[in-house]
Design a protein around this motif. Structure first.
Motif, mmCIF file in Angstrom:
data_model
loop_
_atom_site.group_PDB
_atom_site.id
_atom_site.type_symbol
_atom_site.label_atom_id
_atom_site.label_comp_id
_atom_site.label_asym_id
_atom_site.label_seq_id
_atom_site.Cartn_x
_atom_site.Cartn_y
_atom_site.Cartn_z
ATOM 1 N N ARG A 112 57.384 -10.987 -3.428
ATOM 2 C CA ARG A 112 57.261 -10.344 -2.117
ATOM 3 C C ARG A 112 57.427 -11.367 -0.995
ATOM 4 O O ARG A 112 58.113 -11.112 -0.001
ATOM 5 C CB ARG A 112 55.907 -9.642 -2.006
ATOM 6 C CG ARG A 112 55.738 -8.824 -0.731
ATOM 7 C CD ARG A 112 54.419 -8.083 -0.751
ATOM 8 N NE ARG A 112 54.223 -7.329 0.476
ATOM 9 C CZ ARG A 112 54.721 -6.125 0.707
ATOM 10 N NH1 ARG A 112 55.457 -5.544 -0.227
ATOM 11 N NH2 ARG A 112 54.497 -5.511 1.854
ATOM 12 N N ARG A 113 56.791 -12.544 -1.159
ATOM 13 C CA ARG A 113 56.931 -13.588 -0.152
ATOM 14 C C ARG A 113 58.379 -14.070 -0.064
ATOM 15 O O ARG A 113 58.905 -14.328 1.022
ATOM 16 C CB ARG A 113 55.997 -14.755 -0.471
ATOM 17 C CG ARG A 113 54.521 -14.454 -0.268
ATOM 18 C CD ARG A 113 53.703 -15.746 -0.278
ATOM 19 N NE ARG A 113 53.860 -16.464 -1.535
ATOM 20 C CZ ARG A 113 53.064 -16.316 -2.582
ATOM 21 N NH1 ARG A 113 52.067 -15.442 -2.525
ATOM 22 N NH2 ARG A 113 53.259 -17.022 -3.687
ATOM 23 N N ALA A 114 59.022 -14.203 -1.223
ATOM 24 C CA ALA A 114 60.422 -14.631 -1.230
ATOM 25 C C ALA A 114 61.314 -13.606 -0.545
ATOM 26 O O ALA A 114 62.249 -13.965 0.189
ATOM 27 C CB ALA A 114 60.888 -14.859 -2.662
ATOM 28 N N ALA A 115 61.027 -12.318 -0.746
ATOM 29 C CA ALA A 115 61.815 -11.270 -0.093
ATOM 30 C C ALA A 115 61.623 -11.291 1.410
ATOM 31 O O ALA A 115 62.576 -11.106 2.184
ATOM 32 C CB ALA A 115 61.429 -9.900 -0.660
ATOM 33 N N VAL A 116 60.385 -11.535 1.846
ATOM 34 C CA VAL A 116 60.116 -11.603 3.292
ATOM 35 C C VAL A 116 60.841 -12.797 3.906
ATOM 36 O O VAL A 116 61.451 -12.686 4.979
ATOM 37 C CB VAL A 116 58.593 -11.693 3.539
ATOM 38 C CG1 VAL A 116 58.304 -12.004 5.003
ATOM 39 C CG2 VAL A 116 57.923 -10.394 3.128
ATOM 40 N N ARG A 117 60.796 -13.950 3.238
ATOM 41 C CA ARG A 117 61.496 -15.129 3.746
ATOM 42 C C ARG A 117 63.008 -14.907 3.786
ATOM 43 O O ARG A 117 63.681 -15.316 4.733
ATOM 44 C CB ARG A 117 61.162 -16.355 2.885
ATOM 45 C CG ARG A 117 59.767 -16.896 3.099
ATOM 46 C CD ARG A 117 59.661 -18.295 2.513
ATOM 47 N NE ARG A 117 59.934 -18.302 1.080
ATOM 48 C CZ ARG A 117 59.001 -18.184 0.145
ATOM 49 N NH1 ARG A 117 57.725 -18.030 0.491
ATOM 50 N NH2 ARG A 117 59.335 -18.223 -1.138
ATOM 51 N N SER A 118 63.525 -14.252 2.757
ATOM 52 C CA SER A 118 64.960 -13.975 2.718
ATOM 53 C C SER A 118 65.374 -13.041 3.842
ATOM 54 O O SER A 118 66.410 -13.240 4.489
ATOM 55 C CB SER A 118 65.339 -13.373 1.358
ATOM 56 O OG SER A 118 66.702 -13.063 1.313
ATOM 57 N N ALA A 119 64.547 -12.027 4.096
ATOM 58 C CA ALA A 119 64.853 -11.095 5.176
ATOM 59 C C ALA A 119 64.774 -11.795 6.528
ATOM 60 O O ALA A 119 65.612 -11.560 7.413
ATOM 61 C CB ALA A 119 63.889 -9.910 5.125
ATOM 62 N N ALA A 120 63.779 -12.670 6.697
ATOM 63 C CA ALA A 120 63.648 -13.390 7.965
ATOM 64 C C ALA A 120 64.823 -14.332 8.179
ATOM 65 O O ALA A 120 65.335 -14.463 9.297
ATOM 66 C CB ALA A 120 62.338 -14.170 7.978
ATOM 67 N N THR A 121 65.302 -14.973 7.119
ATOM 68 C CA THR A 121 66.445 -15.872 7.230
ATOM 69 C C THR A 121 67.716 -15.112 7.573
ATOM 70 O O THR A 121 68.556 -15.580 8.342
ATOM 71 C CB THR A 121 66.638 -16.637 5.911
ATOM 72 O OG1 THR A 121 65.425 -17.335 5.601
ATOM 73 C CG2 THR A 121 67.780 -17.627 6.014
ATOM 74 N N ALA A 122 67.849 -13.902 7.013
ATOM 75 C CA ALA A 122 69.037 -13.106 7.276
ATOM 76 C C ALA A 122 69.062 -12.570 8.700
ATOM 77 O O ALA A 122 70.115 -12.415 9.307
ATOM 78 C CB ALA A 122 69.123 -11.952 6.280
ATOM 79 N N VAL A 123 67.891 -12.288 9.266
ATOM 80 C CA VAL A 123 67.822 -11.713 10.616
ATOM 81 C C VAL A 123 67.897 -12.798 11.684
ATOM 82 O O VAL A 123 68.433 -12.579 12.769
ATOM 83 C CB VAL A 123 66.522 -10.894 10.765
ATOM 84 C CG1 VAL A 123 66.325 -10.439 12.201
ATOM 85 C CG2 VAL A 123 66.564 -9.688 9.832
#
Length: 303
Positions: free
Chosen positions: A273-284
């Motif tokens: 979940r943390r990795a998904a949040v970081r990935s989404a933040a990096t993409a945005v």
């Protein structure tokens, strides 16, 4: 008093170490090869073999080891390339349970009032706190032998587990490895019945291995981690049973193993979940940066 001042606890920890190490090692490959059902079936075979030994008045351990190893090899012979499939296991499972009922009836009928009825309960639920010094040493050496044999065949067994067809084409004796592995599973199952019993044995076999596969995707690291987890959970369960006398040790051992597996699953879920949040933040983030950048106009260029 210290827990180690009681001989029965020392024997339980000594024998439990060997039992847990063997269960962790064979359990890792059982989970990896999708053969957990085999371990469940062999736990009931252990019960039937013990009842047969009791019915005929011979040493209980003779029935345990003879039945589990023989049926393990039978499962391999009936399966494909030394690996039992679910249909074979299901049929043998039903036959073994029926045979167990027969031997239970024979034992209770011929030996009623002999005072040995507790032996059946011990086989079902384990009696690790009742191990003698010789039994504890035997359990330890059997566990060491199972782990050593599994480490010796670990590399070709892993190859055959991950890609059976390619391993056979490269000359790996896939069928022989399957038989050797099943014999080791039978020996570990027979010995572990003394610790947690036939009914709860699957928890000690599957839970540490499942936890190791959750925590790492490297096979040899996972094998070592499964053994370490099984031994640690065995010690933690025995310690818990010592300080809570009303708690059966077989329950405390399997409860600790299950709790550790649940904690590992929660940890992996939170990490993903943390990795998904970081990935989404990096993409945005780049889109916001582009919007905030000043736009060059003709006036700024001329200046």
């Amino acid at each position: 008093m210290s827990m180690f001042s009681h001989p029965f606890m020392v024997y339980a920890l000594l024998g439990g170490t060997g039992i847990a190490a063997a269960c962790g090692a064979v359990g890792f490959f059982l989970v990896l090869r999708a053969q957990v059902f085999t371990g469940d079936a062999l736990s009931h075979v252990a019960f039937t073999g013990a009842l047969a030994a009791l019915a005929f008045g011979i040493d209980l351990r003779v029935g345990l080891f003879a039945a589990t190893i023989a049926v393990a090899l039978l499962l391999g012979a009936l399966g494909r390339r030394g690996r039992a499939d679910d249909v074979v296991i299901g049929n043998v499972f039903a036959w073994i349970l029926g045979l167990g009922v027969f031997f239970l009836t024979l034992y209770t009928t011929n030996r009623s009032g002999s005072g040995n009825g507790s032996a059946t309960i011990n086989v079902l639920f384990g009696s690790i706190l009742g191990l003698s010094s010789s039994q504890a040493q035997t359990a330890l050496w059997i566990g060491v032998g199972v782990v050593a044999a599994l480490v010796f065949i670990a590399r070709p067994l892993l190859f055959a587990t991950l890609d059976e067809a390619v391993a056979a084409a490269r000359g790996v004796p896939v069928r022989v490895l399957g038989f050797v592995f099943l014999a080791l599973v039978g020996a570990a199952t027979a010995e572990a019945t003394q610790a947690v019993g036939a009914l709860l044995l699957l928890g000690l076999v599957a839970a540490p291995a499942g936890t190791a596969l959750v925590l790492t995707d490297r096979p040899f690291r996972g094998l070592g981690l499964a053994v370490a987890l099984a031994v640690g959970e065995m010690w933690a369960g025995l310690t818990l049973a010592y300080f809570v006398p009303r708690m059966p040790p077989s329950f405390s051992i399997t409860a600790v193993a299950t709790a550790v597996y649940a904690a590992a699953m929660i940890y992996r879920w939170s990490a993903r979940r943390r990795a998904a949040v970081r990935s989404a933040a990096t993409a945005v983030a780049p889109a916001h940066i582009r919007v905030a950048e000043p736009v060059a106009t003709a006036d700024t260029v001329s200046v």
